[in-house]
Enzyme design. Sequence first.
Site, short mmCIF file in Angstrom:
data_model
loop_
_atom_site.label_atom_id
_atom_site.label_comp_id
_atom_site.label_asym_id
_atom_site.label_seq_id
_atom_site.Cartn_x
_atom_site.Cartn_y
_atom_site.Cartn_z
N ARG A 264 1.59 -0.50 3.67
CA ARG A 264 0.71 -1.63 3.33
C ARG A 264 0.40 -2.54 4.17
O ARG A 264 1.33 -3.37 4.78
CB ARG A 264 1.01 -2.03 1.97
CG ARG A 264 1.34 -1.01 0.99
CD ARG A 264 1.25 -1.59 -0.45
NE ARG A 264 1.48 -0.39 -1.36
CZ ARG A 264 1.58 -0.47 -2.65
NH1 ARG A 264 1.58 -1.67 -3.39
NH2 ARG A 264 2.00 0.56 -3.64
N ARG A 279 7.95 -8.83 0.17
CA ARG A 279 6.68 -8.12 0.45
C ARG A 279 7.06 -7.52 1.88
O ARG A 279 6.94 -8.32 2.90
CB ARG A 279 5.42 -8.96 0.46
CG ARG A 279 4.39 -8.10 0.76
CD ARG A 279 3.01 -8.79 0.16
NE ARG A 279 3.04 -9.43 -1.41
CZ ARG A 279 2.23 -10.25 -1.67
NH1 ARG A 279 1.24 -10.96 -1.06
NH2 ARG A 279 2.44 -10.57 -3.09
N GLU A 351 7.80 -7.92 -9.07
CA GLU A 351 7.18 -6.72 -9.82
C GLU A 351 8.06 -5.52 -8.89
O GLU A 351 7.94 -5.56 -7.73
CB GLU A 351 5.88 -6.53 -9.45
CG GLU A 351 5.05 -5.25 -10.03
CD GLU A 351 3.70 -5.25 -9.60
OE1 GLU A 351 2.95 -6.07 -9.33
OE2 GLU A 351 2.99 -4.07 -9.44
N SER A 354 5.01 -0.46 -11.76
CA SER A 354 3.54 -0.64 -12.51
C SER A 354 3.31 0.65 -12.95
O SER A 354 3.15 1.77 -12.44
CB SER A 354 2.71 -1.12 -11.34
OG SER A 354 1.38 -1.31 -11.95
N ARG A 392 12.52 -4.76 -4.19
CA ARG A 392 12.83 -5.81 -4.93
C ARG A 392 14.00 -5.54 -5.85
O ARG A 392 14.69 -6.59 -6.19
CB ARG A 392 11.56 -5.99 -5.58
CG ARG A 392 10.49 -6.70 -4.68
CD ARG A 392 9.27 -6.90 -5.45
NE ARG A 392 8.08 -7.44 -4.53
CZ ARG A 392 6.85 -6.96 -4.77
NH1 ARG A 392 6.52 -6.54 -5.84
NH2 ARG A 392 6.08 -7.51 -3.87
#
Length: 426
Positions: A264, A279, A351, A354, A392
């Site tokens: 990403r 990130r 997070e 999801s 994470r």
Amino acid sequence: MLDVTYIRTHAEDVKQGMRNKGVETPELVDKLLETDEAWRSLVKETDDLRNESNTKARKIGQLMGQGKKDEAQEIIEHTSKLKEEIKQKEEQLDTLKQQREELLLRVPNVPHASVPVGHSEEENEVFKTWGTPGEPEKWQRPHWELVEEQGWIDFERGAKVTGAGFPFYVGPAAKLQRALINYFLNRAAQEGYTELQVPYFVNEESARGTGQIPDKEDMMYEIPRDEFFAIPTAEVPVTNFRRDEIIELEELPLYYTAYTPCWRREAGSYGKDVRGLNRLHQFDKVELVKMVHPDTAYDELESLREYAESLLEELGIPYRTLLMCTGDMGFTQSKKYDLEVWSPAQERWLEVSSCSNFGSFQARRMMLRYRNDEGDTEIVHTLNGSGLALPRVMAAILEIYQQEDGSIAVPEVLQPFMGAETIQAG
RNA sequence: GGAGAGAUGGCUGAGUGGUCGAAAGCGCUCCCCUGCUAAGGGAGUAUACCCCCAUACGGGGUAUCGAGGGUUCGAAUCCCUCUCUCUCCGCCA
């Protein structure tokens, strides 16, 4: 992409959904329906003309067969005007069709009735909390300090070799990552998911199928020479796996899982939010994808969420589950949960998963269908969730399982994969 | 990377300008026959969209023979571009 017929018959619901999500303006719906109306009547006109032309051509064929050349010639002379008309209509039709398509693609999925209405992340609902988000011990250090000191994760050399956000995992950290991947994949297999190894690059059609294009193409790395995109998540290849297929009823539900790196661009991210493993431009993830019968989709979402939660519980990591409000859930979802783990050193939630239901929104664009009892084709419903995103989770383990001397107690379920109970600090 | 061949419905496979959305076979569904099984007979069996009628059922039309463009009154069939597959050579984990 929503069903136009649905929009036509539920225009008000769609508009309300848009207001709740806070995207576009409800006038879009009116404009779409207008365009759709115009398109449909033009389709009719064009098809009628084509019918006329086909009929004539058939007649000519017949006459030629019977050797009546003169009569045939006579008809041929009358077709040029018709041809021109058709050509004109077809051009208009192309334009209208494209407009209609563009408008249609801008209509977001309608949130489910159970989704709280809200504008920002503040209005997400805490659906569940598990474990105690602990206060940091005075000796407890943020994961990025520890891994740098121990040489477990090398951000600097990663930056040298590629760039920021492309770290090396070294020795025990590399092994821990592999242990997590294996654990997650094995658990998914137990849960009935079929494991896939997938292409890491996809073509434009696939990116379009899952909705990265036209909405979110900036998130993806591109390989322009070969017209590929590096996958931002395994969702893209896995969901596209069955694109353009009609699935037999008995095959549903389909569960797929895949481990992949994800790329990403994360343009515009910087500062403390992106420190360490928070990130990255490249990270690992085990993804879960379900293709299900429409009637079961929301139940499937709950079981997907519960499964993802169970992974964190087995790892002993405190987490909370958020039910995303309408304004924070994204364009393509009708309902979405986020799972967040507690980072004691940062004293914040991160997070790691999801879980979303897309309804028929993705599947319609991909023409992913099933055959129902009556033998008719219907659009499949798709869901996906992370199970789980690695960095994470790793960060949480490095902080929560950290001991005073900097060594890491390996969570019990990972010990068979690590072959050790502790990662020693050197 | 070089040379050649090819891409047709769930599958195999015909079809080189006209009534072809597409023969035939296989598979599948329904029906008939035979006391079960085997064999046999009949009917049906792509997808998307539009219209009519109608909330079931039904009828009509359009498009699709790898994709896109072109020639023609008419294209699975001819021409161009692209993609993919196969064979041989080269290279290679």
